[in-house]
Design an enzyme around this catalytic site. Sequence first.
Site, PDB file in Angstrom:
ATOM      1  N   TRP A  24       0.851  -1.197   0.000  1.00 11.41           N
ATOM      2  CA  TRP A  24       0.000   0.000   0.000  1.00 11.41           C
ATOM      3  C   TRP A  24       0.885   1.244   0.000  1.00 11.41           C
ATOM      4  CZ3 TRP A  24      -1.713   3.101   4.609  1.00 11.41           C
ATOM      5  CH2 TRP A  24      -2.665   4.071   4.246  1.00 11.41           C
ATOM      6  N   ASP A  48       1.377  -8.752  -0.838  1.00 12.39           N
ATOM      7  CA  ASP A  48       0.003  -8.270  -0.791  1.00 12.39           C
ATOM      8  C   ASP A  48      -0.129  -6.979  -1.593  1.00 12.39           C
ATOM      9  OD1 ASP A  48      -2.717  -8.396   0.965  1.00 12.39           O
ATOM     10  OD2 ASP A  48      -2.077  -6.312   0.735  1.00 12.39           O
ATOM     11  N   TYR A  53      -4.363  -0.131  -5.367  1.00 15.91           N
ATOM     12  CA  TYR A  53      -3.022   0.405  -5.099  1.00 15.91           C
ATOM     13  C   TYR A  53      -2.361   0.921  -6.369  1.00 15.91           C
ATOM     14  CZ  TYR A  53      -3.307  -2.175  -0.623  1.00 15.91           C
ATOM     15  OH  TYR A  53      -3.672  -2.670   0.591  1.00 15.91           O
ATOM     16  N   LYS A  78      -6.832  -7.454  -4.471  1.00 17.78           N
ATOM     17  CA  LYS A  78      -8.144  -7.130  -3.911  1.00 17.78           C
ATOM     18  C   LYS A  78      -8.999  -6.393  -4.937  1.00 17.78           C
ATOM     19  CE  LYS A  78      -5.622  -6.107   0.363  1.00 17.78           C
ATOM     20  NZ  LYS A  78      -4.342  -5.731  -0.253  1.00 17.78           N
ATOM     21  N   HIS A 111     -12.171  -5.638  -1.145  1.00 20.67           N
ATOM     22  CA  HIS A 111     -11.344  -4.702  -0.390  1.00 20.67           C
ATOM     23  C   HIS A 111     -12.134  -3.944   0.677  1.00 20.67           C
ATOM     24  CE1 HIS A 111      -7.474  -2.077  -0.954  1.00 20.67           C
ATOM     25  NE2 HIS A 111      -7.744  -2.292   0.315  1.00 20.67           N
ATOM     26  N   ASN A 149     -11.675  -5.412   5.710  1.00 23.02           N
ATOM     27  CA  ASN A 149     -12.422  -4.323   6.366  1.00 23.02           C
ATOM     28  C   ASN A 149     -13.873  -4.682   6.645  1.00 23.02           C
ATOM     29  OD1 ASN A 149     -10.280  -2.170   6.315  1.00 23.02           O
ATOM     30  ND2 ASN A 149     -10.441  -2.578   4.107  1.00 23.02           N
ATOM     31  N   GLN A 170      -8.924  -9.277   6.203  1.00 20.37           N
ATOM     32  CA  GLN A 170      -7.775  -8.391   6.372  1.00 20.37           C
ATOM     33  C   GLN A 170      -8.274  -7.059   6.939  1.00 20.37           C
ATOM     34  OE1 GLN A 170      -4.814  -6.016   3.410  1.00 20.37           O
ATOM     35  NE2 GLN A 170      -4.820  -8.233   3.080  1.00 20.37           N
ATOM     36  N   SER A 197      -1.348  -2.428   8.343  1.00 19.10           N
ATOM     37  CA  SER A 197      -0.829  -1.365   9.215  1.00 19.10           C
ATOM     38  C   SER A 197      -0.500  -1.908  10.604  1.00 19.10           C
ATOM     39  CB  SER A 197      -1.831  -0.206   9.316  1.00 19.10           C
ATOM     40  OG  SER A 197      -2.060   0.382   8.067  1.00 19.10           O
ATOM     41  N   PRO A 198       0.297  -2.991  10.688  1.00 19.37           N
ATOM     42  CA  PRO A 198       0.554  -3.601  11.998  1.00 19.37           C
ATOM     43  C   PRO A 198       1.348  -2.707  12.945  1.00 19.37           C
ATOM     44  CG  PRO A 198       1.979  -4.569  10.334  1.00 19.37           C
ATOM     45  CD  PRO A 198       0.984  -3.713   9.607  1.00 19.37           C
ATOM     46  N   ILE A 246      12.862  -3.324   5.346  1.00 18.75           N
ATOM     47  CA  ILE A 246      12.269  -4.516   4.729  1.00 18.75           C
ATOM     48  C   ILE A 246      12.913  -5.771   5.324  1.00 18.75           C
ATOM     49  CG2 ILE A 246      12.074  -5.820   2.569  1.00 18.75           C
ATOM     50  CD1 ILE A 246      11.819  -3.097   1.127  1.00 18.75           C
TER      51      ILE A 246
END
Length: 283
Positions: A24, A48, A53, A78, A111, A149, A170, A197-198, A246
Site C-alpha cells: 500500500w 500483498d 493500489y 483485492k 477490499h 475491512n 484483512q 498497518s501492523p 524490509i
Amino acid sequence: MDQKNSIYTLSNGVRIPAVGFGTWQAPEGDVAYASVKHAISCGYRHIDTAQGYGNEASVGKAVRESGVPREELFITTKLVNDNHSYDLVMSSFEESLRKLDTEYVDLFLIHWPNPLPLRDRWEAANAESWKAMEELYEAGKIRALGISNFRQHHIEALLKTAKVLPVVNQIRLCPGDPQEELVAYCRSLDILLEAYSPLGTGKIFEVPEMKQLAEKYQKSIAQICIRWSLQMGFLPLPKSVTPVRIEENLKVFDFELEEADVRLIADLKGCVGYSGDPDNMPF
C-alpha cells in the site's frame, strides 16, 4: 501457525506465509518494483497488493524477475470499490492477472464492504461480486477467497448467499486496537485475521512502553509490533520501501514476547488511533 516454517494453514487447506509484504502506498514504477524485488530476495514469499493500489504491474514484474518459482510465492490482490458486480469482477480480475503476469492468484479479497457509490445496496453488490469470485475459485484461478475491512454485520450478510466461505479477513490490527470482538467472531468461523498497518502509524515510535520493550528485547519497535501480531495469532503485513527496514521486519522469529507484554501492548488503548468505520468511509 507452524512456528518453525512460519506458515498458517487456511481453513480450505491452503498454506500461507505468516508474514506478508505490504505494498500500500508503494507507487507504480521503480519504487514498488524495487521494494518487492528486494523483499523477495530477503525471504518474503507472501506479497500483498490490490487493484486500488495501482501497482500490480510493478509487483508482477518484480515477481517475474525475482528468480523464485511462482508456486513458491503467495500473491494477494483485492477488488477495488468501483468493480462490485459480477461482470466487473470478471473483467477486472482478468486485468489483474494480466498486470501481475500470472495465471492465478493465491488470495483474492473484496477490499471494502460498503463503498460510497453502493451505500444503499452494498449487500446485494457484495453477494453478486462473491458469486463471480466463487466461479473463479472453482475454475482454479483463485486459490482462496477472502474479505477486507468487513465487520460482523457485513460478514453475516455475505454468508446469506455465499457457497464458499471466506478464509481471511484483512483488517487494521495494531497495538492498542486489537478489535477483540470482531476477531473472536471471525475465529468462530475459522477466518484468519490479516493485520494491515501492523505498526499503526508513526506515533508508535513515540510510545514510552514500546521504547521500553524494544530495549528489553533488544529489538526495534517495528519488530516488537510484528512479533506481537504473530503472538496474537494474526498475519501481519508490514510495508516499507526502505531496504534495511524490509529486511528487519522479517527477522521476528528468533524471539518471543512474554505473555504479560503481549497483553500490555494490546491494552495501549488508542496509542496509534482506532480503525475507521467502513460504513462511513468517504470512498
